[in-house]
Design a protein around this motif. Structure first.
Motif, PDB file in Angstrom:
ATOM      1  N   GLU A 295      14.413  27.589  15.109  1.00 32.54           N
ATOM      2  CA  GLU A 295      13.886  27.388  13.748  1.00 32.54           C
ATOM      3  C   GLU A 295      14.582  26.262  12.996  1.00 32.54           C
ATOM      4  O   GLU A 295      14.826  26.379  11.795  1.00 32.54           O
ATOM      5  CB  GLU A 295      14.008  28.704  12.977  1.00 32.54           C
ATOM      6  CG  GLU A 295      15.448  29.229  12.760  1.00 32.54           C
ATOM      7  CD  GLU A 295      15.958  30.157  13.846  1.00 32.54           C
ATOM      8  OE1 GLU A 295      15.451  30.095  14.990  1.00 32.54           O
ATOM      9  OE2 GLU A 295      16.889  30.950  13.569  1.00 32.54           O
ATOM     10  N   HIS A 318       6.576  32.671  14.431  1.00 29.75           N
ATOM     11  CA  HIS A 318       7.960  33.150  14.484  1.00 29.75           C
ATOM     12  C   HIS A 318       8.917  32.114  13.879  1.00 29.75           C
ATOM     13  O   HIS A 318       9.709  32.433  12.988  1.00 29.75           O
ATOM     14  CB  HIS A 318       8.337  33.459  15.939  1.00 29.75           C
ATOM     15  CG  HIS A 318       9.737  33.965  16.112  1.00 29.75           C
ATOM     16  ND1 HIS A 318      10.031  35.289  16.345  1.00 29.75           N
ATOM     17  CD2 HIS A 318      10.935  33.326  16.060  1.00 29.75           C
ATOM     18  CE1 HIS A 318      11.339  35.434  16.440  1.00 29.75           C
ATOM     19  NE2 HIS A 318      11.909  34.256  16.269  1.00 29.75           N
ATOM     20  N   HIS A 322      11.041  31.954  10.046  1.00 31.32           N
ATOM     21  CA  HIS A 322      12.477  31.716   9.860  1.00 31.32           C
ATOM     22  C   HIS A 322      12.774  30.734   8.728  1.00 31.32           C
ATOM     23  O   HIS A 322      13.897  30.708   8.214  1.00 31.32           O
ATOM     24  CB  HIS A 322      13.084  31.130  11.129  1.00 31.32           C
ATOM     25  CG  HIS A 322      13.453  32.134  12.172  1.00 31.32           C
ATOM     26  ND1 HIS A 322      14.241  33.224  11.901  1.00 31.32           N
ATOM     27  CD2 HIS A 322      13.188  32.188  13.503  1.00 31.32           C
ATOM     28  CE1 HIS A 322      14.436  33.912  13.029  1.00 31.32           C
ATOM     29  NE2 HIS A 322      13.804  33.307  14.010  1.00 31.32           N
ATOM     30  N   GLU A 341      15.920  37.598  12.967  1.00 27.94           N
ATOM     31  CA  GLU A 341      15.012  37.861  14.096  1.00 27.94           C
ATOM     32  C   GLU A 341      14.065  39.027  13.857  1.00 27.94           C
ATOM     33  O   GLU A 341      12.926  39.016  14.328  1.00 27.94           O
ATOM     34  CB  GLU A 341      15.811  38.058  15.381  1.00 27.94           C
ATOM     35  CG  GLU A 341      16.702  36.870  15.754  1.00 27.94           C
ATOM     36  CD  GLU A 341      15.965  35.536  15.839  1.00 27.94           C
ATOM     37  OE1 GLU A 341      14.711  35.535  15.895  1.00 27.94           O
ATOM     38  OE2 GLU A 341      16.642  34.496  15.816  1.00 27.94           O
ATOM     39  N   TYR A 396      15.001  41.844  18.347  1.00 26.56           N
ATOM     40  CA  TYR A 396      13.670  41.411  17.928  1.00 26.56           C
ATOM     41  C   TYR A 396      12.722  42.611  17.792  1.00 26.56           C
ATOM     42  O   TYR A 396      12.145  42.846  16.732  1.00 26.56           O
ATOM     43  CB  TYR A 396      13.081  40.431  18.954  1.00 26.56           C
ATOM     44  CG  TYR A 396      13.853  39.140  19.075  1.00 26.56           C
ATOM     45  CD1 TYR A 396      15.104  39.095  19.707  1.00 26.56           C
ATOM     46  CD2 TYR A 396      13.351  37.949  18.567  1.00 26.56           C
ATOM     47  CE1 TYR A 396      15.816  37.908  19.820  1.00 26.56           C
ATOM     48  CE2 TYR A 396      14.058  36.753  18.676  1.00 26.56           C
ATOM     49  CZ  TYR A 396      15.286  36.743  19.308  1.00 26.56           C
ATOM     50  OH  TYR A 396      15.985  35.569  19.398  1.00 26.56           O
TER      51      TYR A 396
HETATM   52 ZN   LIG Z   1      13.891  33.729  16.068  1.00 24.90          ZN
END
Ligand SMILES: [Zn+2]
Length: 495
Positions: A295, A318, A322, A341, A396
């Motif tokens: 990210e 995803h 971030h 995460e 995650y």
């Molecule tokens: Zn990540």
């Protein structure tokens, strides 16, 4: 993101340095670490950086990098010496204009001793001149400088800066950046923020990038190579700059079909997380062989492998999530990785629901049901997973499951208020898991200590009947359509 292990033994010997008494102002060295329990030697003590000005030149043929880093900082204690985290060869250091003594120490410490000690609260300008071949340098037995056929990439977590600029390498010390890089004509230099200008002269082109919002060192990226750069603006008004290696081969179409949706996805995420926190967005896909995505602030790093199976908007969601959860609000210590995460994964679940490929409820039920109680999955506590497990799949998936449990507990109104309010509450700052719990308690008016303990801190599967979300947990494991795509984000990390 992936992670490698640092031998704990190496840390014990070096920690003796901390035991030297700082009895006088004339002997008050800054600590060699900022105080992170997972990584005692990451970052440094005694000062706070506000800005990095990096003026670099890079030759892709030989991997030679030379540069001058000008670092603006303020001391937070009396300092007879202080450390920077760095691996390349230093030729000169100046502190407030005067030449300073310097020496290497430990795995990645550059110890700087100014001509005269610095008093607490002093504004300091540090200039470091350096050069070297980054790929030839390693610390703890690894390198995070990734060479490509036509250049190199600096993008890794939790460390990437040591190979290209001296820094206080910890997310707790965020700063603004000017990154100026000269490369041979025909090569591009990609970094964070906005491209201010590019100027060609005598066979070299200099790219001037500016990041005017606070940025963590590990989120500062550099890519050198032959890129095709695209630009645009999202409906919401966010300028987008993307870059693709000219040598992506079979992955080129799928990479572009995914990353070119950055503007649309940034606007969609803004509906959940609030206004996009930075002045530009985008991503780049170099021709690396490493498999992960990262990210990196405003300019996400994607491995071409993320698109080997076809277009993948889930990984784009995803990494863009971030930008709020991880980049705008950064973790306080690396143990707080769940805030990064867990929420980036939960954003993938929301996207799955948006795309009609499985609801957040179905994904939560699937995670719960598909890991039996004896599964090692449950032994990793996302709220404090340990350095070895910092990027374990449980951080995650179990992390996102905990977020669904929170949503079930406080209800949708409070939950979505928390989701949107958190980035505003700690804009451009740092916060811990404990801070997040207190914030969610304040917004929802509910005590949440027990819920957080069960879902984030216990090394075991929460029992059926613990919390409302588990009333449904007896359902058989039905795999949502989006599952493979979501997990592919991690599969190439080598878990
Ligand atoms: Zn990540």
């Amino acid at each position: 993101m992936h992670r490698r292990l640092i031998a704990p033994g190496a840390l014990v010997a070096a920690s003796l340095l901390l035991a030297i008494p700082a009895s006088a102002a004339s002997h008050s060295p800054g600590a060699p670490g900022i105080g992170d329990p997972y990584y005692p030697y990451y970052g440094n003590g005694g000062y706070d950086v506000s800005h990095y000005d990096l003026r670099l030149q890079y030759q892709p043929k030989t991997d030679e990098l030379q540069g001058t880093a000008t670092i603006l900082a303020r001391t937070t204690q009396d300092l007879s010496s202080f450390d920077l985290d760095f691996l390349l060869d230093v030729s000169e250091v100046r502190v407030n204009g005067a030449k300073a003594a310097f020496a290497t120490a430990g795995q990645h410490e550059l110890v700087v001793t100014p001509k005269t000690p610095l008093a607490k609260g002093t504004a300091v300008t540090v200039v470091v001149r350096y050069s070297g071949v980054p790929s030839a340098k390693s610390a703890y037995g690894f390198t995070t400088w990734h060479r490509t056929p036509d250049g190199a990439v600096a993008a890794d977590e939790p460390e990437a800066a040591w190979w290209w600029f001296p820094s206080n390498d910890h997310p707790r010390d965020k700063a603004t950046y000017d990154v100026s890089v000269a490369v041979p004509d025909g090569t591009q230099a990609i970094s964070n923020g906005t491209l201010q200008s590019s100027v060609s002269k005598l066979g070299w082109t200099r790219y001037n990038w500016r990041q005017n919002k606070p940025q963590a060192t590990y989120l500062t990226t550099l890519a050198l190579g032959r890129f095709d750069i695209t630009t645009g603006t999202s409906d919401g008004g966010v300028p987008v700059v993307n870059a693709y290696s000219k040598d992506l081969g079979d992955n080129d179409g799928a990479a572009r079909a995914s990353v070119e949706r950055t503007g649309e996805i940034v606007d969609w995420l803004s509906g959940y997380f609030g206004p996009y926190p930075f002045g530009s967005a985008g991503g780049y896909v170099p021709n690396t062989t490493t498999g992960y995505a990262l990210e990196t602030q405003t300019r996400v790093y994607y491995s071409p492998k993320q698109f080997a199976g076809g277009s993948n908007t889930s990984v784009v969601v995803h990494e863009l999530a971030h930008q709020w959860y991880g980049d705008d609000v950064s973790l306080e210590d690396w143990k707080d990785i769940w805030i990064n995460e867990g929420f980036a994964r939960y954003a993938q679940w929301l996207w799955s629901e948006h795309e009609g490929e499985g609801t957040t409820r179905e994904l939560a039920d699937y995670v719960y049901a598909s890991h039996p109680a004896g599964d090692a999955f449950w032994t990793v506590a996302p709220g404090d997973p340990g350095a070895d497990n910092q990027f374990d799949i449980a951080v995650y998936d179990r992390g996102a499951l905990a977020i669904q449990a929170l949503r079930d507990e406080i209800g949708d109104d409070a939950f979505f208020a928390v989701l949107k309010g958190w980035p505003k509450e700690h804009a451009y700052g740092n916060a811990s898991v404990a801070d997040f719990r207190k914030y969610a308690e304040r917004v929802s008016g509910k005590p949440l200590a027990a819920l957080f303990d069960t879902w984030l801190f216990q090394p075991s599967k929460p029992a059926a009947g613990t919390g409302r979300s588990l009333a449904r947990a007896a359902a058989p494991a039905v795999r949502p359509k989006s599952w493979k795509r979501i997990e592919a984000t991690n599969a190439v990390h080598g878990h």
